[in-house]
Write a protein that holds these residues in place. Structure first.
Motif, PDB file in Angstrom:
ATOM      1  N   GLN A  94      69.015  58.484 133.435  1.00 17.41           N
ATOM      2  CA  GLN A  94      69.623  58.303 134.698  1.00 17.41           C
ATOM      3  C   GLN A  94      68.945  59.382 135.686  1.00 17.41           C
ATOM      4  OE1 GLN A  94      73.570  60.112 134.292  1.00 17.41           O
ATOM      5  NE2 GLN A  94      74.003  60.455 136.503  1.00 17.41           N
ATOM      6  N   GLY A  95      68.214  60.193 135.156  1.00 22.39           N
ATOM      7  CA  GLY A  95      67.488  61.183 135.707  1.00 22.39           C
ATOM      8  C   GLY A  95      68.344  62.331 136.374  1.00 22.39           C
ATOM      9  N   TRP A  96      67.929  62.784 137.486  1.00 22.31           N
ATOM     10  CA  TRP A  96      68.736  63.833 138.213  1.00 22.31           C
ATOM     11  C   TRP A  96      69.361  63.472 139.483  1.00 22.31           C
ATOM     12  CZ3 TRP A  96      69.601  67.607 134.777  1.00 22.31           C
ATOM     13  CH2 TRP A  96      68.529  67.892 133.761  1.00 22.31           C
ATOM     14  N   ASP A  97      70.529  63.440 139.662  1.00 28.73           N
ATOM     15  CA  ASP A  97      70.733  63.360 141.077  1.00 28.73           C
ATOM     16  C   ASP A  97      70.777  64.497 142.378  1.00 28.73           C
ATOM     17  OD1 ASP A  97      72.346  60.684 140.826  1.00 28.73           O
ATOM     18  OD2 ASP A  97      73.243  61.780 139.155  1.00 28.73           O
ATOM     19  N   LEU A  98      70.755  65.688 141.482  1.00 24.63           N
ATOM     20  CA  LEU A  98      70.274  66.746 142.091  1.00 24.63           C
ATOM     21  C   LEU A  98      69.932  67.709 141.255  1.00 24.63           C
ATOM     22  CD1 LEU A  98      70.476  68.884 144.644  1.00 24.63           C
ATOM     23  CD2 LEU A  98      72.754  69.687 143.526  1.00 24.63           C
ATOM     24  N   PHE A  99      68.600  68.375 141.759  1.00 25.72           N
ATOM     25  CA  PHE A  99      67.716  69.204 140.896  1.00 25.72           C
ATOM     26  C   PHE A  99      67.487  70.468 141.741  1.00 25.72           C
ATOM     27  CE2 PHE A  99      64.701  71.341 138.534  1.00 25.72           C
ATOM     28  CZ  PHE A  99      64.935  71.041 137.093  1.00 25.72           C
ATOM     29  N   ALA A 100      68.183  71.579 141.597  1.00 26.07           N
ATOM     30  CA  ALA A 100      68.313  72.849 142.442  1.00 26.07           C
ATOM     31  C   ALA A 100      67.600  73.926 141.711  1.00 26.07           C
ATOM     32  CB  ALA A 100      69.707  73.140 142.951  1.00 26.07           C
ATOM     33  N   VAL A 101      66.481  74.570 142.492  1.00 25.96           N
ATOM     34  CA  VAL A 101      65.691  75.710 141.880  1.00 25.96           C
ATOM     35  C   VAL A 101      65.725  76.792 142.956  1.00 25.96           C
ATOM     36  CG1 VAL A 101      63.521  76.599 141.089  1.00 25.96           C
ATOM     37  CG2 VAL A 101      64.509  74.126 140.825  1.00 25.96           C
ATOM     38  N   HIS A 102      66.149  78.226 142.491  1.00 23.87           N
ATOM     39  CA  HIS A 102      66.485  79.127 143.639  1.00 23.87           C
ATOM     40  C   HIS A 102      65.257  80.198 143.212  1.00 23.87           C
ATOM     41  CE1 HIS A 102      68.559  82.736 144.908  1.00 23.87           C
ATOM     42  NE2 HIS A 102      68.609  82.230 145.999  1.00 23.87           N
ATOM     43  N   PHE A 103      64.825  81.090 144.318  1.00 23.79           N
ATOM     44  CA  PHE A 103      63.995  82.068 144.186  1.00 23.79           C
ATOM     45  C   PHE A 103      64.464  83.310 144.649  1.00 23.79           C
ATOM     46  CE2 PHE A 103      61.281  78.311 143.739  1.00 23.79           C
ATOM     47  CZ  PHE A 103      60.484  78.547 142.735  1.00 23.79           C
ATOM     48  N   GLN A 104      65.330  84.040 143.910  1.00 24.12           N
ATOM     49  CA  GLN A 104      65.815  85.330 144.284  1.00 24.12           C
ATOM     50  C   GLN A 104      64.776  86.346 144.523  1.00 24.12           C
ATOM     51  OE1 GLN A 104      69.076  85.783 144.948  1.00 24.12           O
ATOM     52  NE2 GLN A 104      68.359  87.986 145.637  1.00 24.12           N
ATOM     53  N   ALA A 105      63.403  86.291 143.726  1.00 21.26           N
ATOM     54  CA  ALA A 105      62.481  87.329 143.988  1.00 21.26           C
ATOM     55  C   ALA A 105      62.089  87.349 145.288  1.00 21.26           C
ATOM     56  CB  ALA A 105      61.254  86.624 143.067  1.00 21.26           C
TER      57      ALA A 105
END
Length: 364
Positions: A193-204
């Motif tokens: 199915q893969g990814w419908d949403l792939f979210a990555v966050h950079f708090q640094a």
């Protein structure tokens, strides 16, 4: 096996369009400059107050702080003074709708995702999260998380006065750890199915700017007085972050992508104590005589003078100058406040200048 990523969301916490444009023009962020040619940087209006918890909760829910109830890092509406968490969000976040629709989602280091929701996919909680807490879903991926020792929900927030070179290197390592963790999860959690949403966050990025804004913003009044070698190294943080974005884009090959920030950034030269002002206006009342409060503040000033070794700079509590002593100062002042009979109080526990006022019909 290639997994399709239908939408890649990259969060650059506290990113300032003005600063990013300047860094792209100097060549410090070449990949982001290429992306900006395809899709120009566009300003967004943040939530009020301009704080990570309030703004990201608005992104998650599509409503403002008045509806989702998150204003600062303290969960003010709960009345308990605890840190905010996913459970503090009093509106439906987008991942609930995606889960109901059967979509597969990865949320990597996004704020206010602790405790991690049990959705179809993977969650690694970002800040704030209790030390030692279970921050990954599903729990069977704990060994994957353990392989990325430089990742924590909270990036290193010690003062730049204490070994600035090491502070910058630690924040670069944190950004790389987020990237490597995201890439390993994408690779190991193979599904047709893969990814419908792939979210990555950079708090640094936000943490870096709290510490080193003056090092990278030539318009800052303090910029010219800082050592040139430190200013050059500070720019390298943005080059490292730019490379993290490049890796995510090239390895995940998303069908669509979105890079956004929750709020901007800028210099801060002065600070005020709202409770002092409220006291002068007669809206805040004390449980102790005012001379007693003045004696407590005199103790705080003495502690500042006695800190000849600048030990505050090494305390991993906050990056702001004197943060530990301001914490003690707040505790002394808060203990002196008569909450039952005050008309207005500036609330401690955050930095957004929030004031709680009594409505006219409310009796003490």
């Amino acid at each position: 096996m290639s997994q399709p990523v239908r939408l890649l969301l990259i969060g650059l916490d506290g990113a300032s369009p003005e600063l990013l444009r300047a860094l792209m023009e100097t060549g410090a962020m070449p990949y982001l400059a290429r992306l900006a040619q395809q899709s120009p940087l566009m300003p967004l209006r943040s939530a009020l107050p301009y704080a990570t918890p309030a703004a990201w909760s608005s992104i998650y829910t599509g409503v403002g702080p008045g509806q989702h109830g998150v204003l600062d890092f303290a969960d003010i509406l709960s009345g308990a003074g605890a840190l905010v968490s996913r459970e503090s969000i009093r509106a439906r976040p987008f991942w609930d709708a995606l889960m109901q629709a059967g979509k597969r989602v990865a949320l990597i280091a996004l704020p206010l995702t602790y405790p991690p929701p049990a959705l179809s996919g993977v969650v690694v909680s970002g800040l704030p999260a209790p030390s030692g807490a279970q921050i990954i879903h599903p729990a069977r991926l704990q060994p994957v998380l353990a392989r990325h020792a430089d990742f924590t929900p909270h990036p290193d927030m010690r003062s730049p006065r204490a070994n600035p070179r090491r502070r910058i290197e630690n924040l670069q390592a944190h950004a790389r750890a987020v990237t490597n963790l995201a890439l390993e999860i994408h690779q190991t959690e193979v599904a047709a199915q893969g990814w419908d949403l792939f979210a990555v966050h950079f708090q640094a990025l936000d943490t870096f700017q709290h510490m080193f804004w003056a090092w990278v913003d030539a318009r800052d009044a303090r910029h010219a007085s800082l050592p040139p070698d430190q200013r050059a190294q500070a720019q390298q943080f943005f080059t490292a972050l730019d490379d993290c974005v490049r890796q995510l884009m090239e390895r995940l090959k998303p069908e669509q992508w979105l890079i956004l920030s929750d709020h901007g950034f800028g210099p801060a030269y002065e600070a005020i104590c709202l409770n002092h002002w409220l006291l002068e206006m007669g809206w805040l009342r004390l449980k102790v005589p005012q001379p007693a409060l003045m004696r407590r503040l005199a103790v705080e000033r003495l502690l500042r003078r006695l800190d000849v070794l600048d030990l505050r700079a090494w305390a991993p509590v906050s990056v702001r100058s004197g943060a530990m002593l301001r914490f003690l100062e707040r505790a002394m002042r808060d203990e002196a406040i008569d909450y039952d009979h005050s008309e207005a109080i500036a609330m401690s526990g955050g930095y957004c200048g929030l004031v709680r006022a009594r409505r006219a019909e409310q009796a003490p």
